[in-house]
Design an enzyme around this catalytic site. Structure first.
Site, PDB file in Angstrom:
ATOM      1  N   ASN A  62      42.930  77.239   1.580  1.00 22.83           N
ATOM      2  CA  ASN A  62      43.639  76.694   2.424  1.00 22.83           C
ATOM      3  C   ASN A  62      44.978  76.295   1.832  1.00 22.83           C
ATOM      4  OD1 ASN A  62      42.389  74.825   0.487  1.00 22.83           O
ATOM      5  ND2 ASN A  62      42.585  73.151   1.705  1.00 22.83           N
ATOM      6  N   GLU A  64      48.308  74.200   2.543  1.00 19.48           N
ATOM      7  CA  GLU A  64      48.838  73.104   3.388  1.00 19.48           C
ATOM      8  C   GLU A  64      50.432  73.383   3.241  1.00 19.48           C
ATOM      9  OE1 GLU A  64      46.952  69.798   1.302  1.00 19.48           O
ATOM     10  OE2 GLU A  64      44.978  70.156   2.304  1.00 19.48           O
ATOM     11  N   GLU A  75      39.591  79.524   5.944  1.00 21.31           N
ATOM     12  CA  GLU A  75      38.612  80.481   6.442  1.00 21.31           C
ATOM     13  C   GLU A  75      39.493  81.348   7.636  1.00 21.31           C
ATOM     14  OE1 GLU A  75      38.331  77.226   6.535  1.00 21.31           O
ATOM     15  OE2 GLU A  75      35.966  76.626   6.676  1.00 21.31           O
ATOM     16  N   CYS A 112      36.275  73.932  10.274  1.00 17.21           N
ATOM     17  CA  CYS A 112      36.539  73.101  11.284  1.00 17.21           C
ATOM     18  C   CYS A 112      36.348  73.622  12.744  1.00 17.21           C
ATOM     19  CB  CYS A 112      37.687  72.536  11.103  1.00 17.21           C
ATOM     20  SG  CYS A 112      39.166  73.911  11.569  1.00 17.21           S
ATOM     21  N   CYS A 115      38.570  76.993  13.143  1.00 15.91           N
ATOM     22  CA  CYS A 115      37.828  77.937  12.569  1.00 15.91           C
ATOM     23  C   CYS A 115      36.617  78.447  13.128  1.00 15.91           C
ATOM     24  CB  CYS A 115      37.790  77.358  10.967  1.00 15.91           C
ATOM     25  SG  CYS A 115      39.352  77.201  10.307  1.00 15.91           S
TER      26      CYS A 115
HETATM   27  N1  THU Z   1      40.227  72.903   5.374  1.00 13.29           N
HETATM   28  C1  THU Z   1      39.795  74.147   5.585  1.00 13.29           C
HETATM   29  O1  THU Z   1      40.561  74.853   4.732  1.00 13.29           O
HETATM   30  N2  THU Z   1      38.516  74.492   6.204  1.00 13.29           N
HETATM   31  C2  THU Z   1      37.992  73.856   6.958  1.00 13.29           C
HETATM   32  O2  THU Z   1      37.322  74.292   7.808  1.00 13.29           O
HETATM   33  C3  THU Z   1      38.249  72.531   7.145  1.00 13.29           C
HETATM   34  C4  THU Z   1      39.355  71.781   6.447  1.00 13.29           C
HETATM   35  C5  THU Z   1      41.283  72.546   4.970  1.00 13.29           C
HETATM   36  C6  THU Z   1      42.410  72.003   5.769  1.00 13.29           C
HETATM   37  C7  THU Z   1      43.173  71.001   4.845  1.00 13.29           C
HETATM   38  O3  THU Z   1      44.042  71.772   3.879  1.00 13.29           O
HETATM   39  C8  THU Z   1      42.119  70.285   4.067  1.00 13.29           C
HETATM   40  O4  THU Z   1      40.962  71.146   4.127  1.00 13.29           O
HETATM   41  C9  THU Z   1      41.897  68.902   4.500  1.00 13.29           C
HETATM   42  O5  THU Z   1      41.681  69.007   5.953  1.00 13.29           O
END
Ligand code: THU
Length: 163
Positions: A62, A64, A75, A112, A115
């Site tokens: 991830n 941010e 993902e 999520c 994704c």
């Molecule tokens: N996050 C993911 O990388 N994948 C997911 O399926 C759910 C959330 C990340 C996004 C954000 O950077 C952090 O987790 C908190 O939501």
């Protein structure tokens, strides 16, 4: 009116050794990828590793952003990179590993909704299932045989036209 139950079979592994060698390796690749996540705002690091039919593995984590919605999940970083680097090569499995700086993640975190939708696009396109391996920092490993299992009634390109 009739009611229909929609369910799926989740495989739960308490021991990593019960996975195949390839699956163990993919999960370990996701765990390694997780370490390079850029997650200063949530402190929640996610790593993903995608196994392709040609044997290649593509990773993501991830990323941010101070403007929160501009960030992207692990993902999608991984599967979009797979699509960019190996267009048309089917995706077999995606392994996902999640940790937090603030507490011990002992339950696998499912992808999520965005994704799931992004992964199912590839599943629909290639017409073969994309399986998922999920794990927290510790604890059980969940395996889903197809992303369609965790996205019932999914939208698809078939809705965009009559044919
Ligand atoms: N996050 C993911 O990388 N994948 C997911 O399926 C759910 C959330 C990340 C996004 C954000 O950077 C952090 O987790 C908190 O939501």
């Amino acid at each position: 009116m009739k009611k229909q139950h929609i369910g799926f079979e989740l495989s739960i592994y308490e021991n990593e050794e019960d996975l195949s060698r390839n699956e163990q390796k993919l999960l370990s690749d996701a765990e390694k990828a997780r370490e390079n996540a850029y997650a200063p705002y949530s402190n929640f690091k996610v790593g993903a590793a995608v196994l392709l039919e040609n044997g290649e593995t593509v990773i993501g984590n991830n990323q941010e952003n101070s403007s929160y919605p501009s960030g992207l999940c692990a993902e999608r970083v991984a599967i979009f990179q797979a699509g960019a680097k190996y267009p048309g090569i089917p995706i077999k499995t995606i392994a996902i590993s999640a940790t937090s700086k603030d507490y011990v993640v002992d339950t696998p975190a499912g992808p999520c909704g965005n994704c799931r939708q992004s992964i199912i696009e590839y599943e629909q396109k290639q017409k073969t299932p994309v399986s998922l391996l999920l794990r927290g920092q510790i604890g059980p490993i969940y395996k889903c045989d197809s992303v369609a299992d965790i996205l019932p009634l999914a939208f698809s390109s078939s809705f965009l036209s009559d044919s």
